[in-house]
Design a protein around this motif. Structure first.
Motif, PDB file in Angstrom:
ATOM      1  N   ASP A  50       0.834  -1.213   0.000  1.00  0.00           N
ATOM      2  CA  ASP A  50       0.000   0.000   0.000  1.00  0.00           C
ATOM      3  C   ASP A  50       0.865   1.257   0.000  1.00  0.00           C
ATOM      4  O   ASP A  50       0.534   2.245  -0.675  1.00  0.00           O
ATOM      5  CB  ASP A  50      -0.938   0.024   1.207  1.00  0.00           C
ATOM      6  N   GLU A  51       1.955   1.250   0.748  1.00  0.00           N
ATOM      7  CA  GLU A  51       2.855   2.412   0.762  1.00  0.00           C
ATOM      8  C   GLU A  51       3.505   2.614  -0.593  1.00  0.00           C
ATOM      9  O   GLU A  51       3.622   3.752  -1.068  1.00  0.00           O
ATOM     10  CB  GLU A  51       3.904   2.244   1.856  1.00  0.00           C
ATOM     11  N   TRP A  52       3.898   1.525  -1.266  1.00  0.00           N
ATOM     12  CA  TRP A  52       4.450   1.640  -2.612  1.00  0.00           C
ATOM     13  C   TRP A  52       3.417   2.263  -3.559  1.00  0.00           C
ATOM     14  O   TRP A  52       3.762   3.106  -4.390  1.00  0.00           O
ATOM     15  CB  TRP A  52       4.885   0.278  -3.156  1.00  0.00           C
ATOM     16  N   ARG A  53       2.165   1.869  -3.435  1.00  0.00           N
ATOM     17  CA  ARG A  53       1.127   2.422  -4.313  1.00  0.00           C
ATOM     18  C   ARG A  53       0.975   3.931  -4.095  1.00  0.00           C
ATOM     19  O   ARG A  53       0.815   4.694  -5.051  1.00  0.00           O
ATOM     20  CB  ARG A  53      -0.204   1.705  -4.090  1.00  0.00           C
ATOM     21  N   PHE A  58       2.192   9.356  -6.101  1.00  0.00           N
ATOM     22  CA  PHE A  58       2.696  10.687  -5.778  1.00  0.00           C
ATOM     23  C   PHE A  58       3.757  11.172  -6.764  1.00  0.00           C
ATOM     24  O   PHE A  58       3.804  12.347  -7.101  1.00  0.00           O
ATOM     25  CB  PHE A  58       3.282  10.686  -4.362  1.00  0.00           C
ATOM     26  N   GLU A  59       4.609  10.293  -7.226  1.00  0.00           N
ATOM     27  CA  GLU A  59       5.756  10.727  -8.026  1.00  0.00           C
ATOM     28  C   GLU A  59       5.330  11.357  -9.341  1.00  0.00           C
ATOM     29  O   GLU A  59       4.416  10.905 -10.010  1.00  0.00           O
ATOM     30  CB  GLU A  59       6.724   9.571  -8.271  1.00  0.00           C
ATOM     31  N   ASP A  60       6.046  12.394  -9.688  1.00  0.00           N
ATOM     32  CA  ASP A  60       5.839  13.171 -10.902  1.00  0.00           C
ATOM     33  C   ASP A  60       6.078  12.288 -12.141  1.00  0.00           C
ATOM     34  O   ASP A  60       6.920  11.393 -12.105  1.00  0.00           O
ATOM     35  CB  ASP A  60       6.858  14.329 -10.860  1.00  0.00           C
ATOM     36  N   GLU A  64      10.711   7.547 -13.524  1.00  0.00           N
ATOM     37  CA  GLU A  64      10.371   6.152 -13.763  1.00  0.00           C
ATOM     38  C   GLU A  64      11.056   5.318 -12.692  1.00  0.00           C
ATOM     39  O   GLU A  64      12.146   5.663 -12.232  1.00  0.00           O
ATOM     40  CB  GLU A  64      10.774   5.717 -15.169  1.00  0.00           C
ATOM     41  N   LEU A  65      10.424   4.254 -12.270  1.00  0.00           N
ATOM     42  CA  LEU A  65      10.981   3.385 -11.234  1.00  0.00           C
ATOM     43  C   LEU A  65      12.003   2.460 -11.879  1.00  0.00           C
ATOM     44  O   LEU A  65      11.666   1.723 -12.807  1.00  0.00           O
ATOM     45  CB  LEU A  65       9.858   2.591 -10.560  1.00  0.00           C
ATOM     46  N   TYR A  79      13.226   6.228  -8.000  1.00  0.00           N
ATOM     47  CA  TYR A  79      12.522   7.003  -9.014  1.00  0.00           C
ATOM     48  C   TYR A  79      13.567   7.885  -9.679  1.00  0.00           C
ATOM     49  O   TYR A  79      14.009   8.881  -9.126  1.00  0.00           O
ATOM     50  CB  TYR A  79      11.414   7.848  -8.375  1.00  0.00           C
ATOM     51  N   ALA A  80      14.014   7.474 -10.857  1.00  0.00           N
ATOM     52  CA  ALA A  80      15.019   8.216 -11.617  1.00  0.00           C
ATOM     53  C   ALA A  80      14.327   9.006 -12.720  1.00  0.00           C
ATOM     54  O   ALA A  80      13.224   8.665 -13.147  1.00  0.00           O
ATOM     55  CB  ALA A  80      16.044   7.253 -12.218  1.00  0.00           C
TER      56      ALA A  80
END
Length: 123
Positions: A50-53, A58-60, A64-65, A79-80
């Protein structure tokens, strides 16, 4: 992290060779980009699905992961910046961010989370 997931996960300092923590134009947060350098950071452990989701949501879109190799032989996920992202020529400074932008950024994260949770409940 607390503003987004209600806790600070276990974490430890680490670094990744072949990366740079770059400034991003018109943003106060950084972008991790491939470079002939070593990027410092923290390895977070124990994140729940759930935290990963929440973090993924949230990430812009500029990120990309990706899986990266760490200096100590382990690997991590980060997240690069996507390949076509516009990055600044300067390295990003965590100290400058903390001194100049942290309170407003934390509030921005908290506001995003409230909207995200409201949207999740509505759907």
């Amino acid at each position: 992290m607390f503003a987004l997931i209600d806790r600070v996960p276990d974490h430890e300092p680490t670094a990744a060779k072949g990366w740079r923590v770059a400034t991003l134009p018109e943003r106060v947060y950084p972008g991790l980009v491939p470079a002939d350098d070593t990027a410092p950071g923290h390895l977070l452990t124990g994140l729940t699905p759930d935290e990963w989701r929440v973090l993924d949501a949230f990430e812009d879109p500029v990120y990309e992961l990706v899986r990266i190799d760490l200096l100590d032989g382990r690997h991590g996920w980060t997240y690069a910046c996507a390949t076509a992202s516009d990055v600044g020529p300067d390295d990003w400074s965590a100290e400058a961010f903390e001194a100049e932008h942290l309170p407003a950024y934390v509030e921005r994260c908290a506001t995003w989370r409230r909207r995200h949770e409201a949207n999740q409940q509505a759907s």
